[in-house]
Write an enzyme that holds these catalytic residues in place. Structure first.
Site, PDB file in Angstrom:
ATOM      1  N   LYS A  83       9.442   1.741 -11.775  1.00  0.00           N
ATOM      2  CA  LYS A  83       8.131   1.285 -12.255  1.00  0.00           C
ATOM      3  C   LYS A  83       7.302   2.406 -12.873  1.00  0.00           C
ATOM      4  CE  LYS A  83       5.023   1.120  -8.247  1.00  0.00           C
ATOM      5  NZ  LYS A  83       3.912   0.335  -7.715  1.00  0.00           N
ATOM      6  N   ASP A  84       7.675   3.654 -12.608  1.00  0.00           N
ATOM      7  CA  ASP A  84       6.960   4.778 -13.223  1.00  0.00           C
ATOM      8  C   ASP A  84       7.530   5.168 -14.582  1.00  0.00           C
ATOM      9  OD1 ASP A  84       5.210   5.071 -11.082  1.00  0.00           O
ATOM     10  OD2 ASP A  84       6.592   6.382 -10.000  1.00  0.00           O
ATOM     11  N   ARG A 134      -3.588  -3.449 -11.514  1.00  0.00           N
ATOM     12  CA  ARG A 134      -2.870  -4.701 -11.255  1.00  0.00           C
ATOM     13  C   ARG A 134      -3.231  -5.251  -9.871  1.00  0.00           C
ATOM     14  NH1 ARG A 134       1.451  -5.362  -8.196  1.00  0.00           N
ATOM     15  NH2 ARG A 134       1.637  -3.120  -7.907  1.00  0.00           N
ATOM     16  N   ARG A 135      -3.193  -4.389  -8.864  1.00  0.00           N
ATOM     17  CA  ARG A 135      -3.529  -4.832  -7.506  1.00  0.00           C
ATOM     18  C   ARG A 135      -5.004  -5.211  -7.427  1.00  0.00           C
ATOM     19  NH1 ARG A 135       0.190   0.097  -5.203  1.00  0.00           N
ATOM     20  NH2 ARG A 135       2.122  -1.108  -5.132  1.00  0.00           N
ATOM     21  N   ARG A 152      -5.721   8.524  -4.625  1.00  0.00           N
ATOM     22  CA  ARG A 152      -4.629   9.209  -5.321  1.00  0.00           C
ATOM     23  C   ARG A 152      -3.814   9.999  -4.306  1.00  0.00           C
ATOM     24  NH1 ARG A 152      -4.369  10.830 -10.273  1.00  0.00           N
ATOM     25  NH2 ARG A 152      -2.230  11.024  -9.583  1.00  0.00           N
ATOM     26  N   ARG A 158      -1.920   9.234   1.325  1.00  0.00           N
ATOM     27  CA  ARG A 158      -2.753   8.020   1.336  1.00  0.00           C
ATOM     28  C   ARG A 158      -2.908   7.466   2.746  1.00  0.00           C
ATOM     29  NH1 ARG A 158      -1.774   4.741  -4.230  1.00  0.00           N
ATOM     30  NH2 ARG A 158      -1.778   6.578  -5.534  1.00  0.00           N
ATOM     31  N   CYS A 245       1.916   1.740 -17.791  1.00  0.00           N
ATOM     32  CA  CYS A 245       2.093   1.502 -16.365  1.00  0.00           C
ATOM     33  C   CYS A 245       0.738   1.285 -15.705  1.00  0.00           C
ATOM     34  CB  CYS A 245       2.843   2.655 -15.716  1.00  0.00           C
ATOM     35  SG  CYS A 245       1.984   4.217 -15.857  1.00  0.00           S
TER      36      CYS A 245
HETATM   37  C1  DPM Z   1       2.660   2.768 -10.822  1.00  0.00           C
HETATM   38  C2  DPM Z   1       1.622   2.149 -10.116  1.00  0.00           C
HETATM   39  C3  DPM Z   1       1.583   2.770  -8.846  1.00  0.00           C
HETATM   40  C4  DPM Z   1       2.612   3.762  -8.827  1.00  0.00           C
HETATM   41  C5  DPM Z   1       0.741   1.055 -10.646  1.00  0.00           C
HETATM   42  C6  DPM Z   1       0.993  -0.311 -10.017  1.00  0.00           C
HETATM   43  C7  DPM Z   1       0.635   2.452  -7.743  1.00  0.00           C
HETATM   44  C8  DPM Z   1      -0.658   3.186  -7.839  1.00  0.00           C
HETATM   45  C9  DPM Z   1      -1.616   2.821  -6.736  1.00  0.00           C
HETATM   46  C10 DPM Z   1       3.113   2.466 -12.176  1.00  0.00           C
HETATM   47  N1  DPM Z   1       3.220   3.750 -10.052  1.00  0.00           N
HETATM   48  O1  DPM Z   1       1.833  -0.506  -9.132  1.00  0.00           O
HETATM   49  O2  DPM Z   1       0.309  -1.266 -10.423  1.00  0.00           O
HETATM   50  O3  DPM Z   1      -1.424   1.854  -5.975  1.00  0.00           O
HETATM   51  O4  DPM Z   1      -2.626   3.509  -6.599  1.00  0.00           O
HETATM   52  C11 DPM Z   1       4.433   4.359  -7.174  1.00  0.00           C
HETATM   53  C12 DPM Z   1       4.812   3.946  -5.869  1.00  0.00           C
HETATM   54  C13 DPM Z   1       6.200   3.731  -5.901  1.00  0.00           C
HETATM   55  C14 DPM Z   1       6.641   4.041  -7.178  1.00  0.00           C
HETATM   56  C15 DPM Z   1       3.906   3.804  -4.716  1.00  0.00           C
HETATM   57  C16 DPM Z   1       3.330   2.418  -4.512  1.00  0.00           C
HETATM   58  C17 DPM Z   1       7.133   3.320  -4.769  1.00  0.00           C
HETATM   59  C18 DPM Z   1       7.714   1.927  -4.873  1.00  0.00           C
HETATM   60  C19 DPM Z   1       8.772   1.648  -5.918  1.00  0.00           C
HETATM   61  C20 DPM Z   1       3.035   4.701  -7.709  1.00  0.00           C
HETATM   62  N2  DPM Z   1       5.560   4.443  -7.915  1.00  0.00           N
HETATM   63  O5  DPM Z   1       3.207   1.607  -5.426  1.00  0.00           O
HETATM   64  O6  DPM Z   1       2.972   2.153  -3.347  1.00  0.00           O
HETATM   65  O7  DPM Z   1       9.799   2.329  -5.998  1.00  0.00           O
HETATM   66  O8  DPM Z   1       8.573   0.666  -6.629  1.00  0.00           O
END
Ligand code: DPM
Length: 317
Positions: A83-84, A134-135, A152, A158, A245
């Site tokens: 997702k990143d 999104r959330r 962050r 967190r 993203c």
């Molecule tokens: C991206 C988002 C977030 C991450 C945006 C989204 C969350 C940021 C936040 C694109 N990357 O999800 O809408 O909540 O402040 C990230 C996490 C993981 C990969 C951590 C998470 C782990 C889960 C995975 C940060 N990137 O979302 O809790 O492998 O999918």
């Protein structure tokens, strides 16, 4: 393949290292004799911790430094949370492999004082920690009594901030918590009827040099075809909407018979406007389903919602 070498670029966070070690161990099992080295580094997204993610507004925040290593031939592959990884990759690189997805759902994690609460029963004004638009947009839509505050840092940081009382709850990806061995912190899995997950959430993406046939053959053994089809449909949807993203875009995908069913949503930041629809088609052509769904949402006004958001969050030039 005895005697050959593979160099992996990875971020340094605990979650990134767990994921990269998993890839290394699986590749070692599949290719006895392959020598595998990991080069861990920080990315821009790891260094800039005082600015809201959406305001940095840069695509590839967590991936650029790793990609540079491959382009100058100091690494052969990079392991990312899919997702990143932006939907458009730099010239010369490709998404070589998508691994089996874990539960892609978001999870609610609460402060100890709210153990008996749900999202619906948290007190008025309860502070939800998230930097995900999104959330934020989807939860605002369903739970107007909640308030939202940026958070962050990596997952462990967190959780420390939550436990210290800076927030009443956090929303985190269930997959990340699970991989870190923190699944017991999941208080509630958020149902897709409330909030759709991010494109590619829960899967790993392995990037390599475009046309590097030897490396591609080595990593393809980790490809999970059903996950790859779902994620390629999701990524085509995001790419077609030209969303990075950091936009309030969510998805859900599943198989029904031979068909792949993709649900997607675009929301305004206040959660007032929320457009959501579904498309399905033959699973052998997942990208067509993603593109068709994007057109369907655009026809209902998704483009205007996204334009307004880009105008509001885009950093000053
Ligand atoms: C991206 C988002 C977030 C991450 C945006 C989204 C969350 C940021 C936040 C694109 N990357 O999800 O809408 O909540 O402040 C990230 C996490 C993981 C990969 C951590 C998470 C782990 C889960 C995975 C940060 N990137 O979302 O809790 O492998 O999918």
């Amino acid at each position: 393949m005895a005697g050959s070498q593979l160099r992996i670029a990875s971020r340094r966070s605990q979650l990134a290292m767990v994921q990269t070690h998993w890839v290394r161990d699986e590749l070692a099992k599949a290719h006895p004799g392959l020598e595998i080295a990991i080069e861990a580094m920080a990315t821009q997204g790891d260094k800039i911790l005082d600015v809201a993610l959406a305001k940095i507004g840069d695509k590839g925040l967590f991936t650029k430094e790793l990609e540079a290593q491959m382009l100058v031939d100091r690494a052969d592959i990079a392991v990312h949370s899919l997702k990143d990884l932006p939907t458009n990759l730099p010239e010369g690189l490709m998404l070589g492999c998508i691994t089996e997805r874990e539960d892609p759902a978001d999870a609610l994690v609460v402060h100890a004082k709210h153990q008996d609460k749900t999202l619906a029963t948290l007190p008025d004004g309860a502070v939800v920690g998230t930097s995900s638009l999104r959330r934020l947009a989807q939860l605002r839509h369903h739970f107007p009594h909640l308030t939202f505050k940026d958070v962050r840092g990596n997952v462990i940081t967190r959780l420390e901030k939550l436990d210290a009382g800076e927030y009443d709850c956090l929303i985190l990806a269930a997959a990340g918590l699970g991989r870190l061995g923190l699944g017991d912190r999941i208080h509630e899995l958020i149902d897709p009827s409330i909030s759709l997950h991010a494109v590619g959430q829960g899967a790993l993406g392995i990037e390599c040099r475009d046309g590097d046939a030897a490396v591609l053959a080595q990593i393809k053994v980790l490809e999970h075809v059903p996950t790859a089809r779902r994620c390629l449909a999701e990524r085509a949807f995001l790419r077609e909407l030209e969303g990075g993203c950091q936009v309030p875009i969510g998805v859900n995908s599943r198989f029904v018979g031979d068909e792949l069913v993709l649900t997607g949503m675009v929301a305004s930041l206040d959660g007032v406007r929320l457009i959501r629809d579904t498309c399905q088609g033959p699973q052998e052509d997942p990208e067509a389903i993603g593109i068709a769904l994007a057109h369907k949402l655009r026809a209902q006004g998704a483009g205007e919602i996204l334009e307004a958001i880009f105008a509001a969050v885009r950093p000053e030039a």
